[in-house]
Write a protein that holds these residues in place. Sequence first.
Motif, PDB file in Angstrom:
ATOM      1  N   UNK A 196     -16.518  27.761  79.400  1.00 13.90           N
ATOM      2  CA  UNK A 196     -17.945  28.205  79.904  1.00 13.90           C
ATOM      3  C   UNK A 196     -17.719  28.358  81.220  1.00 13.90           C
ATOM      4  N   UNK A 197     -17.100  27.195  81.778  1.00 18.55           N
ATOM      5  CA  UNK A 197     -17.094  27.218  83.330  1.00 18.55           C
ATOM      6  C   UNK A 197     -16.210  28.443  83.872  1.00 18.55           C
ATOM      7  N   UNK A 198     -15.284  28.851  83.192  1.00 17.36           N
ATOM      8  CA  UNK A 198     -14.314  29.748  83.634  1.00 17.36           C
ATOM      9  C   UNK A 198     -15.180  30.996  83.195  1.00 17.36           C
ATOM     10  N   UNK A 199     -16.138  31.333  82.534  1.00 17.33           N
ATOM     11  CA  UNK A 199     -16.606  32.506  82.160  1.00 17.33           C
ATOM     12  C   UNK A 199     -17.765  32.402  83.173  1.00 17.33           C
ATOM     13  N   UNK A 200     -18.441  31.510  83.655  1.00 20.44           N
ATOM     14  CA  UNK A 200     -19.265  31.482  84.778  1.00 20.44           C
ATOM     15  C   UNK A 200     -18.881  32.076  86.080  1.00 20.44           C
ATOM     16  N   UNK A 201     -17.545  31.302  86.342  1.00 23.33           N
ATOM     17  CA  UNK A 201     -17.020  31.655  87.747  1.00 23.33           C
ATOM     18  C   UNK A 201     -16.769  33.162  87.625  1.00 23.33           C
ATOM     19  N   UNK A 202     -15.996  33.682  86.712  1.00 25.83           N
ATOM     20  CA  UNK A 202     -15.788  34.812  86.721  1.00 25.83           C
ATOM     21  C   UNK A 202     -16.795  35.921  86.466  1.00 25.83           C
ATOM     22  N   UNK A 203     -18.097  35.366  86.244  1.00 21.16           N
ATOM     23  CA  UNK A 203     -19.168  36.374  85.855  1.00 21.16           C
ATOM     24  C   UNK A 203     -19.200  37.506  86.618  1.00 21.16           C
ATOM     25  N   UNK A 204     -19.231  37.575  87.960  1.00 16.26           N
ATOM     26  CA  UNK A 204     -19.366  38.599  88.728  1.00 16.26           C
ATOM     27  C   UNK A 204     -18.231  39.829  88.400  1.00 16.26           C
ATOM     28  N   UNK A 205     -17.350  39.367  87.857  1.00 18.44           N
ATOM     29  CA  UNK A 205     -16.368  40.282  87.499  1.00 18.44           C
ATOM     30  C   UNK A 205     -16.515  40.847  86.123  1.00 18.44           C
ATOM     31  N   UNK A 206     -17.279  40.214  85.256  1.00 19.52           N
ATOM     32  CA  UNK A 206     -17.609  40.542  83.914  1.00 19.52           C
ATOM     33  C   UNK A 206     -18.811  41.434  83.916  1.00 19.52           C
ATOM     34  N   UNK A 207     -19.454  41.374  85.148  1.00 19.32           N
ATOM     35  CA  UNK A 207     -20.830  42.377  85.245  1.00 19.32           C
ATOM     36  C   UNK A 207     -20.186  43.730  85.589  1.00 19.32           C
ATOM     37  N   UNK A 208     -19.136  43.743  86.129  1.00 18.18           N
ATOM     38  CA  UNK A 208     -18.303  45.085  86.413  1.00 18.18           C
ATOM     39  C   UNK A 208     -17.523  45.557  85.259  1.00 18.18           C
ATOM     40  N   UNK A 209     -17.560  44.805  84.114  1.00 18.48           N
ATOM     41  CA  UNK A 209     -16.886  45.187  82.588  1.00 18.48           C
ATOM     42  C   UNK A 209     -15.520  44.964  82.661  1.00 18.48           C
ATOM     43  N   UNK A 210     -15.056  44.006  83.452  1.00 18.02           N
ATOM     44  CA  UNK A 210     -13.756  43.501  83.601  1.00 18.02           C
ATOM     45  C   UNK A 210     -13.347  42.959  82.057  1.00 18.02           C
ATOM     46  N   UNK A 211     -12.325  43.607  81.506  1.00 16.02           N
ATOM     47  CA  UNK A 211     -12.113  42.975  80.209  1.00 16.02           C
ATOM     48  C   UNK A 211     -11.480  41.611  80.374  1.00 16.02           C
ATOM     49  N   UNK A 212     -11.615  40.970  79.241  1.00 15.20           N
ATOM     50  CA  UNK A 212     -11.340  39.322  79.239  1.00 15.20           C
ATOM     51  C   UNK A 212     -10.411  39.044  78.114  1.00 15.20           C
ATOM     52  N   UNK A 213      -9.402  38.135  78.290  1.00 15.42           N
ATOM     53  CA  UNK A 213      -8.721  37.959  77.155  1.00 15.42           C
ATOM     54  C   UNK A 213      -8.863  35.889  77.318  1.00 15.42           C
ATOM     55  N   UNK A 214      -9.529  35.661  76.041  1.00 12.22           N
ATOM     56  CA  UNK A 214      -9.512  34.131  76.183  1.00 12.22           C
ATOM     57  C   UNK A 214      -8.457  33.666  75.032  1.00 12.22           C
ATOM     58  N   UNK A 215      -7.916  32.796  75.353  1.00 12.60           N
ATOM     59  CA  UNK A 215      -6.739  32.409  74.449  1.00 12.60           C
ATOM     60  C   UNK A 215      -6.111  30.872  74.702  1.00 12.60           C
ATOM     61  N   UNK A 216      -5.096  30.449  74.051  1.00 11.83           N
ATOM     62  CA  UNK A 216      -4.754  29.271  74.033  1.00 11.83           C
ATOM     63  C   UNK A 216      -3.812  29.009  75.591  1.00 11.83           C
ATOM     64  N   UNK A 217      -3.479  28.054  75.773  1.00 14.77           N
ATOM     65  CA  UNK A 217      -2.730  27.640  77.164  1.00 14.77           C
ATOM     66  C   UNK A 217      -1.423  28.423  77.144  1.00 14.77           C
ATOM     67  N   UNK A 218      -0.812  28.264  75.977  1.00 17.61           N
ATOM     68  CA  UNK A 218       0.617  28.840  76.178  1.00 17.61           C
ATOM     69  C   UNK A 218       0.677  30.334  76.172  1.00 17.61           C
ATOM     70  N   UNK A 219      -0.245  30.863  75.346  1.00 16.42           N
ATOM     71  CA  UNK A 219      -0.573  32.339  75.317  1.00 16.42           C
ATOM     72  C   UNK A 219      -0.669  32.823  76.878  1.00 16.42           C
ATOM     73  N   UNK A 220      -1.502  32.229  77.403  1.00 13.21           N
ATOM     74  CA  UNK A 220      -2.205  32.675  78.857  1.00 13.21           C
ATOM     75  C   UNK A 220      -0.915  32.811  79.755  1.00 13.21           C
ATOM     76  N   UNK A 221      -0.248  31.552  79.687  1.00 13.07           N
ATOM     77  CA  UNK A 221       1.070  31.218  80.584  1.00 13.07           C
ATOM     78  C   UNK A 221       1.906  32.411  80.140  1.00 13.07           C
ATOM     79  N   UNK A 222       2.129  32.967  78.954  1.00  9.45           N
ATOM     80  CA  UNK A 222       3.335  34.006  78.655  1.00  9.45           C
ATOM     81  C   UNK A 222       2.660  35.147  78.983  1.00  9.45           C
ATOM     82  N   UNK A 223       1.555  35.608  78.890  1.00  6.96           N
ATOM     83  CA  UNK A 223       1.131  37.012  79.492  1.00  6.96           C
ATOM     84  C   UNK A 223       1.298  37.322  80.845  1.00  6.96           C
TER      85      UNK A 223
END
Length: 451
Positions: free
Chosen positions: A180-207
Amino acid sequence: MYSITVVGTGYVGLVTGACFADFGNHVTCVDSDERKIERLRALELPFFEPGLPELVGRNIQEGRLTFTSDLEAALKGSKVVFITVGTPPRADGSADTRAIYAVARIVARNLDGYKLVVQKSTAPVGTARSLIAFMKRFAKRGAEFDVASTPEFLREGSAIETFMRPDRVVIGAESPRAEKILRDIHDPLFLLETPMVVTNLETAELIKYASNSFLATKISFINEIANLCEALGADVKVVAKGVGMDRRIGSKFLHAGPGYGGSCFPKDTQALAAFARADGVTTGIVEAAIAANERQMKLMVEKIVKAVGSPRGKRVGVLGLAFKPNTDDLREAPALTIIAGLKRRGIRVRAFDPVAMEGAAGIPALKGVEFAADAYDAARDAHALAIVTEWNEFRNLDLARLKRVMKRPVLCDLRNIYDPDDVTRAGMTHVGVGRGRPSAKRAAKRRKARA
Ligand SMILES: NC(=O)c1ccc[n+]([C@@H]2O[C@H](COP(=O)([O-])OP(=O)(O)OC[C@H]3O[C@@H](n4cnc5c(N)ncnc54)[C@H](O)[C@@H]3O)[C@@H](O)[C@H]2O)c1
Protein backbone atom coordinates in the motif's frame (compact mmCIF):
# COMPACT_ATOMS: atom_id res chain seq x y z
CA MET A 1 2.36 12.46 1.94
CA TYR A 2 5.15 10.43 3.52
CA SER A 3 8.29 11.21 5.43
CA ILE A 4 11.00 9.53 3.39
CA THR A 5 14.71 8.96 3.96
CA VAL A 6 16.86 8.22 0.91
CA VAL A 7 20.27 6.79 1.79
CA GLY A 8 23.00 7.23 -0.84
CA THR A 9 22.85 10.51 -2.72
CA GLY A 10 24.36 9.48 -6.05
CA TYR A 11 22.61 9.43 -9.43
CA VAL A 12 19.78 7.21 -8.22
CA GLY A 13 19.39 8.61 -4.70
CA LEU A 14 19.41 12.25 -5.69
CA VAL A 15 16.97 11.78 -8.56
CA THR A 16 14.71 9.56 -6.41
CA GLY A 17 14.80 12.02 -3.51
CA ALA A 18 14.15 15.08 -5.65
CA CYS A 19 11.31 13.41 -7.59
CA PHE A 20 9.56 12.04 -4.48
CA ALA A 21 9.89 15.49 -2.89
CA ASP A 22 8.35 16.97 -6.01
CA PHE A 23 5.40 14.59 -5.52
CA GLY A 24 4.79 16.37 -2.19
CA ASN A 25 6.62 14.10 0.26
CA HIS A 26 9.13 15.25 2.88
CA VAL A 27 12.44 13.77 1.84
CA THR A 28 15.78 13.68 3.64
CA CYS A 29 18.68 12.61 1.46
CA VAL A 30 21.57 11.06 3.37
CA ASP A 31 25.11 10.33 2.27
CA SER A 32 28.17 9.18 4.19
CA ASP A 33 30.24 11.57 2.08
CA GLU A 34 30.05 14.78 4.14
CA ARG A 35 31.62 16.92 1.44
CA LYS A 36 28.97 15.80 -1.01
CA ILE A 37 26.27 16.78 1.48
CA GLU A 38 27.84 20.20 2.10
CA ARG A 39 28.00 20.82 -1.64
CA LEU A 40 24.42 19.68 -2.14
CA ARG A 41 23.23 22.07 0.53
CA ALA A 42 24.92 24.81 -1.48
CA LEU A 43 23.14 23.46 -4.57
CA GLU A 44 26.37 22.20 -6.12
CA LEU A 45 25.36 18.93 -7.75
CA PRO A 46 27.95 16.14 -7.81
CA PHE A 47 27.22 15.23 -11.42
CA PHE A 48 25.72 16.62 -14.60
CA GLU A 49 22.08 15.73 -15.21
CA PRO A 50 19.80 17.95 -17.29
CA GLY A 51 16.97 19.55 -15.26
CA LEU A 52 18.14 18.18 -11.91
CA PRO A 53 19.58 21.41 -10.43
CA GLU A 54 16.25 23.15 -11.00
CA LEU A 55 14.25 20.27 -9.48
CA VAL A 56 16.53 20.00 -6.44
CA GLY A 57 16.60 23.80 -5.97
CA ARG A 58 12.82 24.11 -6.13
CA ASN A 59 12.20 21.37 -3.59
CA ILE A 60 14.85 22.68 -1.18
CA GLN A 61 13.26 26.10 -1.41
CA GLU A 62 9.79 24.75 -0.80
CA GLY A 63 11.06 22.92 2.31
CA ARG A 64 10.40 19.36 1.12
CA LEU A 65 14.00 18.30 0.46
CA THR A 66 16.90 18.37 2.95
CA PHE A 67 20.37 16.84 3.08
CA THR A 68 22.36 15.35 5.93
CA SER A 69 25.21 12.95 6.62
CA ASP A 70 23.61 11.93 9.95
CA LEU A 71 21.61 8.82 9.10
CA GLU A 72 20.39 8.21 12.65
CA ALA A 73 18.93 11.70 12.87
CA ALA A 74 17.36 11.37 9.42
CA LEU A 75 15.63 8.14 10.41
CA LYS A 76 13.72 9.73 13.30
CA GLY A 77 10.05 9.77 12.41
CA SER A 78 10.62 8.70 8.81
CA LYS A 79 8.31 5.97 7.62
CA VAL A 80 10.00 4.87 4.42
CA VAL A 81 13.73 4.35 3.88
CA PHE A 82 15.04 3.93 0.36
CA ILE A 83 18.50 2.38 0.10
CA THR A 84 20.25 3.74 -3.01
CA VAL A 85 23.92 3.21 -2.20
CA GLY A 86 26.45 1.96 -4.75
CA THR A 87 26.97 -1.76 -5.45
CA PRO A 88 30.28 -1.73 -7.34
CA PRO A 89 31.72 -4.87 -8.90
CA ARG A 90 34.24 -7.00 -7.03
CA ALA A 91 37.23 -8.52 -8.83
CA ASP A 92 35.23 -11.71 -9.60
CA GLY A 93 32.35 -9.72 -11.13
CA SER A 94 29.97 -10.17 -8.19
CA ALA A 95 28.29 -7.08 -6.71
CA ASP A 96 29.73 -5.60 -3.52
CA THR A 97 26.68 -5.15 -1.30
CA ARG A 98 28.48 -4.14 1.90
CA ALA A 99 27.10 -0.59 1.84
CA ILE A 100 23.52 -1.93 1.70
CA TYR A 101 24.06 -4.04 4.82
CA ALA A 102 25.86 -1.19 6.60
CA VAL A 103 22.80 1.03 6.07
CA ALA A 104 20.34 -1.76 6.99
CA ARG A 105 22.17 -2.33 10.29
CA ILE A 106 21.79 1.32 11.30
CA VAL A 107 18.15 1.34 10.24
CA ALA A 108 17.46 -1.82 12.27
CA ARG A 109 19.06 -0.30 15.37
CA ASN A 110 16.98 2.85 15.00
CA LEU A 111 13.49 1.47 14.43
CA ASP A 112 11.15 3.88 16.22
CA GLY A 113 7.85 2.45 15.05
CA TYR A 114 7.01 0.72 11.77
CA LYS A 115 9.39 1.45 8.90
CA LEU A 116 9.39 0.23 5.33
CA VAL A 117 12.91 -0.38 4.04
CA VAL A 118 12.97 -0.26 0.25
CA GLN A 119 16.03 -1.76 -1.38
CA LYS A 120 16.53 0.19 -4.62
CA SER A 121 20.22 -0.39 -5.29
CA THR A 122 20.84 -3.04 -7.92
CA ALA A 123 21.78 -6.05 -5.82
CA PRO A 124 21.91 -9.81 -6.41
CA VAL A 125 18.68 -11.74 -6.26
CA GLY A 126 18.05 -12.74 -2.65
CA THR A 127 19.50 -9.56 -1.13
CA ALA A 128 16.15 -8.08 -0.05
CA ARG A 129 15.04 -11.32 1.62
CA SER A 130 18.38 -11.73 3.37
CA LEU A 131 18.01 -8.17 4.71
CA ILE A 132 14.91 -9.24 6.65
CA ALA A 133 16.83 -11.82 8.71
CA PHE A 134 19.86 -9.53 8.91
CA MET A 135 17.84 -6.61 10.30
CA LYS A 136 16.08 -8.85 12.84
CA ARG A 137 19.50 -9.54 14.39
CA PHE A 138 19.97 -5.83 15.17
CA ALA A 139 16.41 -4.71 15.83
CA LYS A 140 14.78 -4.51 19.24
CA ARG A 141 12.40 -7.37 19.95
CA GLY A 142 8.97 -6.59 18.51
CA ALA A 143 10.22 -3.74 16.31
CA GLU A 144 8.08 -3.56 13.21
CA PHE A 145 9.47 -3.29 9.70
CA ASP A 146 9.12 -4.62 6.17
CA VAL A 147 11.66 -4.93 3.41
CA ALA A 148 10.62 -4.31 -0.18
CA SER A 149 12.47 -4.05 -3.49
CA THR A 150 11.80 -1.42 -6.16
CA PRO A 151 14.55 -1.70 -8.76
CA GLU A 152 15.45 1.52 -10.51
CA PHE A 153 15.41 1.86 -14.30
CA LEU A 154 16.34 5.53 -14.72
CA ARG A 155 18.63 6.47 -17.57
CA GLU A 156 21.40 8.94 -16.94
CA GLY A 157 21.09 11.93 -19.24
CA SER A 158 17.30 11.75 -19.12
CA ALA A 159 16.95 10.65 -15.50
CA ILE A 160 14.07 12.91 -14.50
CA GLU A 161 12.04 12.06 -17.57
CA THR A 162 12.62 8.33 -17.06
CA PHE A 163 11.78 8.59 -13.36
CA MET A 164 8.65 10.66 -13.92
CA ARG A 165 7.50 8.74 -16.99
CA PRO A 166 8.89 5.23 -16.62
CA ASP A 167 7.93 2.36 -18.89
CA ARG A 168 6.90 0.51 -15.72
CA VAL A 169 7.25 0.47 -11.97
CA VAL A 170 8.31 -2.81 -10.42
CA ILE A 171 7.34 -3.37 -6.80
CA GLY A 172 8.60 -6.37 -4.88
CA ALA A 173 6.52 -6.35 -1.70
CA GLU A 174 5.19 -9.20 0.36
CA SER A 175 2.97 -7.51 2.96
CA PRO A 176 -0.23 -5.56 2.27
CA ARG A 177 1.15 -2.63 4.32
CA ALA A 178 4.38 -2.43 2.28
CA GLU A 179 2.48 -2.74 -0.99
CA LYS A 180 0.00 0.00 0.00
CA ILE A 181 2.77 2.45 0.96
CA LEU A 182 4.63 1.85 -2.29
CA ARG A 183 1.44 2.20 -4.33
CA ASP A 184 0.71 5.48 -2.50
CA ILE A 185 4.21 6.85 -3.06
CA HIS A 186 4.10 6.02 -6.75
CA ASP A 187 0.53 7.25 -7.12
CA PRO A 188 1.40 10.32 -9.26
CA LEU A 189 2.94 7.90 -11.79
CA PHE A 190 -0.12 5.66 -11.79
CA LEU A 191 -2.26 8.71 -12.52
CA LEU A 192 -0.21 8.91 -15.73
CA GLU A 193 -1.17 5.28 -16.33
CA THR A 194 2.30 3.90 -15.74
CA PRO A 195 2.05 0.12 -15.79
CA MET A 196 3.03 -1.62 -12.59
CA VAL A 197 4.30 -5.08 -11.73
CA VAL A 198 3.74 -6.14 -8.12
CA THR A 199 5.55 -9.32 -7.28
CA ASN A 200 7.75 -11.07 -4.74
CA LEU A 201 11.20 -9.84 -3.76
CA GLU A 202 13.29 -12.23 -5.86
CA THR A 203 11.24 -11.67 -9.01
CA ALA A 204 11.50 -7.88 -8.67
CA GLU A 205 15.27 -8.11 -8.23
CA LEU A 206 15.68 -10.38 -11.22
CA ILE A 207 13.56 -8.13 -13.48
CA LYS A 208 16.27 -5.47 -13.12
CA TYR A 209 19.17 -7.78 -13.99
CA ALA A 210 17.27 -9.48 -16.81
CA SER A 211 16.34 -6.08 -18.33
CA ASN A 212 19.89 -4.75 -18.31
CA SER A 213 21.34 -8.03 -19.52
CA PHE A 214 18.86 -8.15 -22.37
CA LEU A 215 19.69 -4.60 -23.46
CA ALA A 216 23.42 -5.31 -23.25
CA THR A 217 22.89 -8.46 -25.30
CA LYS A 218 20.99 -6.48 -27.94
CA ILE A 219 23.93 -4.09 -28.26
CA SER A 220 26.50 -6.88 -28.44
CA PHE A 221 24.34 -8.68 -30.99
CA ILE A 222 24.13 -5.73 -33.38
CA ASN A 223 27.86 -5.10 -32.91
CA GLU A 224 28.55 -8.65 -34.06
CA ILE A 225 26.26 -8.13 -37.03
CA ALA A 226 28.17 -4.88 -37.73
CA ASN A 227 31.44 -6.79 -37.90
CA LEU A 228 29.78 -9.25 -40.25
CA CYS A 229 28.54 -6.34 -42.37
CA GLU A 230 32.10 -5.08 -42.79
CA ALA A 231 33.25 -8.49 -43.96
CA LEU A 232 30.32 -9.03 -46.33
CA GLY A 233 29.81 -5.55 -47.75
CA ALA A 234 26.49 -4.76 -46.03
CA ASP A 235 25.50 -1.61 -44.14
CA VAL A 236 24.58 -2.25 -40.50
CA LYS A 237 22.51 0.93 -40.25
CA VAL A 238 20.16 -0.38 -42.88
CA VAL A 239 20.30 -3.93 -41.52
CA ALA A 240 19.35 -2.62 -38.04
CA LYS A 241 16.56 -0.53 -39.53
CA GLY A 242 15.14 -3.50 -41.38
CA VAL A 243 15.49 -5.81 -38.39
CA GLY A 244 14.09 -3.24 -35.94
CA MET A 245 10.95 -2.75 -38.01
CA ASP A 246 9.86 -6.15 -36.79
CA ARG A 247 7.81 -5.17 -33.76
CA ARG A 248 8.82 -8.34 -31.97
CA ILE A 249 12.41 -7.02 -32.06
CA GLY A 250 12.02 -3.23 -31.97
CA SER A 251 14.50 -0.60 -33.14
CA LYS A 252 15.88 0.52 -29.77
CA PHE A 253 19.36 -0.57 -28.70
CA LEU A 254 20.19 -1.74 -32.19
CA HIS A 255 22.86 0.90 -32.83
CA ALA A 256 26.23 -0.55 -33.67
CA GLY A 257 29.13 1.19 -31.97
CA PRO A 258 32.17 0.86 -29.76
CA GLY A 259 30.44 -1.34 -27.16
CA TYR A 260 28.35 -0.61 -24.10
CA GLY A 261 29.70 1.04 -20.97
CA GLY A 262 28.45 3.01 -17.99
CA SER A 263 27.81 2.23 -14.37
CA CYS A 264 25.13 -0.40 -15.04
CA PHE A 265 25.43 -2.71 -18.07
CA PRO A 266 29.01 -3.94 -17.53
CA LYS A 267 28.50 -4.35 -13.77
CA ASP A 268 25.02 -5.88 -13.94
CA THR A 269 25.81 -8.41 -16.69
CA GLN A 270 28.92 -9.51 -14.75
CA ALA A 271 26.91 -9.75 -11.52
CA LEU A 272 24.12 -11.80 -13.16
CA ALA A 273 26.69 -14.22 -14.57
CA ALA A 274 28.37 -14.40 -11.14
CA PHE A 275 25.24 -15.15 -9.11
CA ALA A 276 24.02 -17.59 -11.75
CA ARG A 277 27.38 -19.39 -11.59
CA ALA A 278 27.21 -19.46 -7.80
CA ASP A 279 23.84 -21.22 -8.11
CA GLY A 280 25.15 -23.67 -10.70
CA VAL A 281 23.23 -22.11 -13.60
CA THR A 282 24.85 -21.44 -16.97
CA THR A 283 24.04 -18.07 -18.59
CA GLY A 284 25.90 -18.55 -21.85
CA ILE A 285 24.10 -15.77 -23.71
CA VAL A 286 24.94 -13.11 -21.12
CA GLU A 287 28.54 -14.32 -20.90
CA ALA A 288 28.81 -14.17 -24.69
CA ALA A 289 27.42 -10.61 -24.65
CA ILE A 290 30.09 -9.61 -22.13
CA ALA A 291 32.87 -11.21 -24.20
CA ALA A 292 31.56 -9.64 -27.42
CA ASN A 293 31.56 -6.24 -25.75
CA GLU A 294 35.17 -6.56 -24.66
CA ARG A 295 36.10 -7.74 -28.14
CA GLN A 296 34.28 -4.80 -29.70
CA MET A 297 36.32 -2.21 -27.80
CA LYS A 298 39.55 -3.94 -28.86
CA LEU A 299 38.31 -3.95 -32.45
CA MET A 300 37.74 -0.19 -32.21
CA VAL A 301 41.37 0.30 -31.22
CA GLU A 302 42.47 -1.83 -34.19
CA LYS A 303 40.17 0.13 -36.48
CA ILE A 304 41.71 3.45 -35.46
CA VAL A 305 45.28 2.10 -35.58
CA LYS A 306 44.60 0.78 -39.09
CA ALA A 307 43.19 4.18 -40.07
CA VAL A 308 46.36 6.04 -39.04
CA GLY A 309 48.72 3.49 -40.63
CA SER A 310 51.73 2.76 -38.48
CA PRO A 311 51.05 4.10 -34.96
CA ARG A 312 54.53 5.56 -34.39
CA GLY A 313 54.44 9.33 -34.00
CA LYS A 314 50.73 9.47 -34.69
CA ARG A 315 48.14 11.61 -32.98
CA VAL A 316 44.41 10.89 -32.65
CA GLY A 317 41.64 13.27 -31.60
CA VAL A 318 38.88 11.69 -29.51
CA LEU A 319 35.43 13.25 -29.28
CA GLY A 320 33.42 12.18 -26.26
CA LEU A 321 34.63 10.64 -23.01
CA ALA A 322 31.39 10.09 -21.05
CA PHE A 323 29.81 6.68 -21.61
CA LYS A 324 26.87 8.35 -23.33
CA PRO A 325 25.69 11.88 -24.17
CA ASN A 326 24.12 14.22 -21.59
CA THR A 327 26.06 12.82 -18.65
CA ASP A 328 29.53 13.32 -17.20
CA ASP A 329 29.59 9.73 -15.97
CA LEU A 330 32.87 8.10 -16.98
CA ARG A 331 32.33 4.78 -15.24
CA GLU A 332 33.31 1.97 -17.66
CA ALA A 333 33.12 4.42 -20.55
CA PRO A 334 34.29 2.81 -23.83
CA ALA A 335 36.41 5.94 -24.46
CA LEU A 336 38.63 5.03 -21.51
CA THR A 337 39.34 1.54 -22.82
CA ILE A 338 39.84 2.77 -26.36
CA ILE A 339 42.18 5.59 -25.35
CA ALA A 340 44.18 3.23 -23.12
CA GLY A 341 44.52 0.89 -26.12
CA LEU A 342 45.69 3.71 -28.39
CA LYS A 343 48.22 4.89 -25.81
CA ARG A 344 49.59 1.35 -25.49
CA ARG A 345 50.24 1.47 -29.23
CA GLY A 346 52.23 4.66 -28.79
CA ILE A 347 49.55 6.96 -30.22
CA ARG A 348 49.14 10.39 -28.64
CA VAL A 349 45.59 11.42 -27.83
CA ARG A 350 43.92 14.79 -27.54
CA ALA A 351 40.34 14.49 -26.29
CA PHE A 352 37.31 16.69 -25.90
CA ASP A 353 34.04 16.15 -24.05
CA PRO A 354 31.45 18.90 -23.47
CA VAL A 355 31.01 18.10 -19.75
CA ALA A 356 33.12 15.14 -18.63
CA MET A 357 36.65 16.61 -18.82
CA GLU A 358 36.74 17.87 -15.24
CA GLY A 359 36.19 14.36 -13.85
CA ALA A 360 38.49 12.86 -16.48
CA ALA A 361 41.62 14.65 -15.32
CA GLY A 362 42.47 12.24 -12.49
CA ILE A 363 41.63 8.96 -14.25
CA PRO A 364 44.67 6.66 -14.68
CA ALA A 365 43.55 5.41 -18.13
CA LEU A 366 43.69 9.02 -19.35
CA LYS A 367 47.16 9.84 -17.98
CA GLY A 368 49.10 11.75 -20.60
CA VAL A 369 45.98 12.62 -22.63
CA GLU A 370 45.73 16.28 -23.62
CA PHE A 371 42.35 17.91 -23.17
CA ALA A 372 41.12 20.12 -25.97
CA ALA A 373 39.05 23.29 -25.92
CA ASP A 374 36.55 22.01 -28.50
CA ALA A 375 36.10 19.43 -31.24
CA TYR A 376 38.28 21.30 -33.75
CA ASP A 377 41.04 21.71 -31.20
CA ALA A 378 40.91 17.94 -30.58
CA ALA A 379 41.26 17.41 -34.33
CA ARG A 380 44.21 19.79 -34.69
CA ASP A 381 47.24 18.04 -36.26
CA ALA A 382 45.56 14.65 -35.76
CA HIS A 383 46.02 11.72 -38.12
CA ALA A 384 42.47 10.59 -37.32
CA LEU A 385 39.50 11.91 -35.37
CA ALA A 386 37.40 9.33 -33.51
CA ILE A 387 33.84 10.07 -32.39
CA VAL A 388 33.29 7.85 -29.36
CA THR A 389 30.25 9.51 -27.70
CA GLU A 390 27.44 10.88 -29.84
CA TRP A 391 26.93 14.27 -28.17
CA ASN A 392 24.58 16.42 -30.26
CA GLU A 393 27.32 18.97 -30.88
CA PHE A 394 29.37 16.32 -32.72
CA ARG A 395 26.55 15.51 -35.12
CA ASN A 396 27.00 18.45 -37.43
CA LEU A 397 30.69 19.27 -37.45
CA ASP A 398 32.14 21.53 -40.15
CA LEU A 399 33.91 18.82 -42.15
CA ALA A 400 35.82 21.30 -44.33
CA ARG A 401 37.21 22.93 -41.19
CA LEU A 402 38.15 19.56 -39.74
CA LYS A 403 39.97 18.71 -42.96
CA ARG A 404 41.89 21.97 -42.76
CA VAL A 405 43.09 21.51 -39.20
CA MET A 406 43.92 17.80 -39.34
CA LYS A 407 47.21 16.34 -40.47
CA ARG A 408 45.34 13.55 -42.24
CA PRO A 409 41.58 13.91 -42.76
CA VAL A 410 40.30 10.59 -41.40
CA LEU A 411 37.00 10.47 -39.51
CA CYS A 412 36.47 7.33 -37.41
CA ASP A 413 32.77 7.64 -36.73
CA LEU A 414 32.36 4.97 -34.06
CA ARG A 415 28.72 5.97 -33.49
CA ASN A 416 27.69 5.97 -37.15
CA ILE A 417 26.25 9.48 -36.96
CA TYR A 418 27.62 10.64 -40.34
CA ASP A 419 26.63 9.63 -43.83
CA PRO A 420 29.80 8.08 -45.29
CA ASP A 421 29.13 9.80 -48.64
CA ASP A 422 28.96 13.27 -47.01
CA VAL A 423 32.30 12.65 -45.33
CA THR A 424 33.90 11.40 -48.51
CA ARG A 425 32.48 14.32 -50.50
CA ALA A 426 34.10 16.68 -47.96
CA GLY A 427 37.44 15.14 -48.87
CA MET A 428 37.80 13.05 -45.76
CA THR A 429 38.25 9.32 -45.32
CA HIS A 430 35.28 7.77 -43.54
CA VAL A 431 35.65 4.83 -41.17
CA GLY A 432 32.43 3.64 -39.55
CA VAL A 433 31.24 0.60 -37.64
CA GLY A 434 29.64 -2.00 -39.88
CA ARG A 435 29.29 0.32 -42.87
CA GLY A 436 30.40 -2.25 -45.45
CA ARG A 437 30.19 -1.58 -49.18
CA PRO A 438 29.56 -4.23 -51.81
CA SER A 439 32.77 -5.05 -53.62
CA ALA A 440 33.19 -7.24 -56.67
CA LYS A 441 36.74 -8.03 -55.59
CA ARG A 442 35.61 -9.21 -52.17
CA ALA A 443 32.79 -11.25 -53.72
CA ALA A 444 35.27 -12.96 -56.04
CA LYS A 445 37.58 -13.71 -53.12
CA ARG A 446 34.69 -15.21 -51.18
CA ARG A 447 33.62 -17.30 -54.17
CA LYS A 448 37.14 -18.64 -54.49
CA ALA A 449 37.34 -19.48 -50.76
CA ARG A 450 34.01 -21.33 -50.93
CA ALA A 451 34.93 -23.26 -54.05
N1 LIG B 1 23.38 5.29 -12.20
C1 LIG B 1 22.37 4.72 -12.83
O1 LIG B 1 22.00 5.09 -13.94
C2 LIG B 1 21.59 3.60 -12.17
C3 LIG B 1 20.37 3.19 -12.73
C4 LIG B 1 19.66 2.17 -12.11
C5 LIG B 1 20.18 1.55 -10.97
N2 LIG B 1 21.38 1.94 -10.47
C6 LIG B 1 21.87 1.28 -9.25
O2 LIG B 1 21.61 2.13 -8.13
C7 LIG B 1 22.66 2.04 -7.17
C8 LIG B 1 23.28 3.40 -6.95
O3 LIG B 1 23.86 3.81 -8.16
P1 LIG B 1 24.41 5.30 -8.37
O4 LIG B 1 24.82 5.41 -9.79
O5 LIG B 1 23.44 6.25 -7.81
O6 LIG B 1 25.72 5.23 -7.44
P2 LIG B 1 26.65 6.44 -6.97
O7 LIG B 1 27.98 5.85 -6.78
O8 LIG B 1 26.46 7.61 -7.87
O9 LIG B 1 26.03 6.85 -5.54
C9 LIG B 1 26.08 6.03 -4.42
C10 LIG B 1 26.14 6.95 -3.20
O10 LIG B 1 26.04 6.16 -2.03
C11 LIG B 1 26.85 6.74 -1.04
N3 LIG B 1 27.10 5.73 0.00
C12 LIG B 1 27.87 4.63 -0.08
N4 LIG B 1 27.85 3.96 1.08
C13 LIG B 1 27.04 4.65 1.92
C14 LIG B 1 26.61 4.46 3.25
N5 LIG B 1 27.00 3.39 3.95
N6 LIG B 1 25.77 5.37 3.80
C15 LIG B 1 25.37 6.44 3.09
N7 LIG B 1 25.75 6.67 1.81
C16 LIG B 1 26.57 5.79 1.24
C17 LIG B 1 28.07 7.18 -1.78
O11 LIG B 1 28.81 8.17 -1.07
C18 LIG B 1 27.46 7.72 -3.07
O12 LIG B 1 27.19 9.11 -2.98
C19 LIG B 1 23.63 0.99 -7.73
O13 LIG B 1 23.30 -0.26 -7.20
C20 LIG B 1 23.36 1.02 -9.22
O14 LIG B 1 23.67 -0.18 -9.84
C21 LIG B 1 22.09 2.97 -11.04
